[in-house]
Design an enzyme around this catalytic site. Structure first.
Site, PDB file in Angstrom:
ATOM      1  N   ASP A   8       0.933  -1.334   0.150  1.00 12.78           N
ATOM      2  CA  ASP A   8       0.596  -0.303   0.433  1.00 12.78           C
ATOM      3  C   ASP A   8       0.822   1.444   0.533  1.00 12.78           C
ATOM      4  OD1 ASP A   8       1.127   0.039   2.913  1.00 12.78           O
ATOM      5  OD2 ASP A   8      -1.305   0.086   4.128  1.00 12.78           O
ATOM      6  N   CYS A  66       3.006  -3.181   4.605  1.00 14.74           N
ATOM      7  CA  CYS A  66       2.430  -1.920   4.354  1.00 14.74           C
ATOM      8  C   CYS A  66       3.029  -1.138   5.841  1.00 14.74           C
ATOM      9  CB  CYS A  66       1.022  -2.559   4.894  1.00 14.74           C
ATOM     10  SG  CYS A  66       1.147  -3.284   6.100  1.00 14.74           S
ATOM     11  N   THR A  68       2.902  -2.270   9.216  1.00 16.80           N
ATOM     12  CA  THR A  68       3.546  -2.686  10.014  1.00 16.80           C
ATOM     13  C   THR A  68       3.998  -4.182   9.476  1.00 16.80           C
ATOM     14  OG1 THR A  68       0.845  -3.796  10.146  1.00 16.80           O
ATOM     15  CG2 THR A  68       1.546  -1.671  11.775  1.00 16.80           C
ATOM     16  N   HIS A  99      10.280 -23.952   9.262  1.00 19.77           N
ATOM     17  CA  HIS A  99       9.151 -24.777  10.124  1.00 19.77           C
ATOM     18  C   HIS A  99       8.511 -24.497   9.398  1.00 19.77           C
ATOM     19  CE1 HIS A  99      11.734 -24.495  14.291  1.00 19.77           C
ATOM     20  NE2 HIS A  99      12.555 -25.136  13.080  1.00 19.77           N
ATOM     21  N   HIS A 134       8.532 -31.009   9.848  1.00 18.69           N
ATOM     22  CA  HIS A 134       7.263 -29.969   9.911  1.00 18.69           C
ATOM     23  C   HIS A 134       6.204 -29.733   9.017  1.00 18.69           C
ATOM     24  CE1 HIS A 134      10.389 -27.684  13.402  1.00 18.69           C
ATOM     25  NE2 HIS A 134      10.696 -28.260  12.048  1.00 18.69           N
TER      26      HIS A 134
HETATM   27  C1  RB5 Z   1      -1.649   2.481   6.163  1.00 14.14           C
HETATM   28  O1  RB5 Z   1      -1.882   3.731   7.527  1.00 14.14           O
HETATM   29  C2  RB5 Z   1      -2.247   1.673   7.447  1.00 14.14           C
HETATM   30  O2  RB5 Z   1      -2.652   0.937   8.689  1.00 14.14           O
HETATM   31  C3  RB5 Z   1      -1.372   0.335   6.533  1.00 14.14           C
HETATM   32  O3  RB5 Z   1      -0.404   0.479   5.392  1.00 14.14           O
HETATM   33  C4  RB5 Z   1      -1.219  -1.054   7.355  1.00 14.14           C
HETATM   34  O4  RB5 Z   1      -0.169  -0.821   8.983  1.00 14.14           O
HETATM   35  C5  RB5 Z   1      -2.213  -2.196   8.152  1.00 14.14           C
HETATM   36  O5  RB5 Z   1      -2.172  -3.143   8.424  1.00 14.14           O
END
Ligand code: RB5
Length: 148
Positions: A8, A66, A68, A99, A134
């Site tokens: 994203d 993205c 996180t 694994h 595994h």
């Molecule tokens: C975008 O602002 C953020 O929410 C997205 O990139 C991500 O971290 C979602 O899991």
């Protein structure tokens, strides 16, 4: 071999790093996602594309970046046969392959930064699935009925 890489707007630099890693290794790369920060993308829209490509067998590996890594992995793991791992360090990069036979690597650019995506993806790609004990555990991931 084919890889598909998506992000994203929060993961564009990491996505470019991932593309570079695969191209340097001679892979065919398909890329999905916005080109600039001003172009917003909803992470599930991108994760669906990458998970479909991997679980259909069109692509061997997928990468999702993205903010996180979490939303991408949550979405991709809705697909049967998807094994999307959020990778935060070299140990999770290695173990998710060795694994769990992960086939989609998810990264949080706001957590680890774009250059770490390249390093950790290298470890991910260099690590084979260990199989052995595994194998049966990985097979159980897709058993949704809960029987032992
Ligand atoms: C975008 O602002 C953020 O929410 C997205 O990139 C991500 O971290 C979602 O899991």
């Amino acid at each position: 071999m084919k890889a598909i890489i998506g992000s994203d707007h929060a993961g564009i630099s990491g996505r470019k790093e991932a593309v570079r890693v695969f191209l340097e290794r001679g892979w065919e790369v398909h890329e999905k996602g916005p080109e600039g920060d001003s172009e917003k993308a909803d992470y599930p829209d991108i994760a669906h594309l990458i998970a479909q490509s991997v679980t259909s067998g069109e692509s061997r590996f997928g990468v999702l970046v993205c903010g996180t890594g979490q939303g991408m992995a949550m979405t991709a793991n809705r697909y049967r046969g998807a094994r999307a791992a959020v990778i935060t360090d070299s140990f999770t990069a290695e173990m998710s392959r060795a694994h769990n036979d992960a086939n989609i690597a998810c990264f949080g650019e706001r957590v680890i930064g774009a250059s770490a995506v390249a390093d950790l993806l290298g470890t991910f790609l260099d690590t084979p699935f260990e199989e052995g004990r595994h194998l049966k555990r990985v097979d159980k991931i897709d058993k949704v009925t809960g029987e032992a």
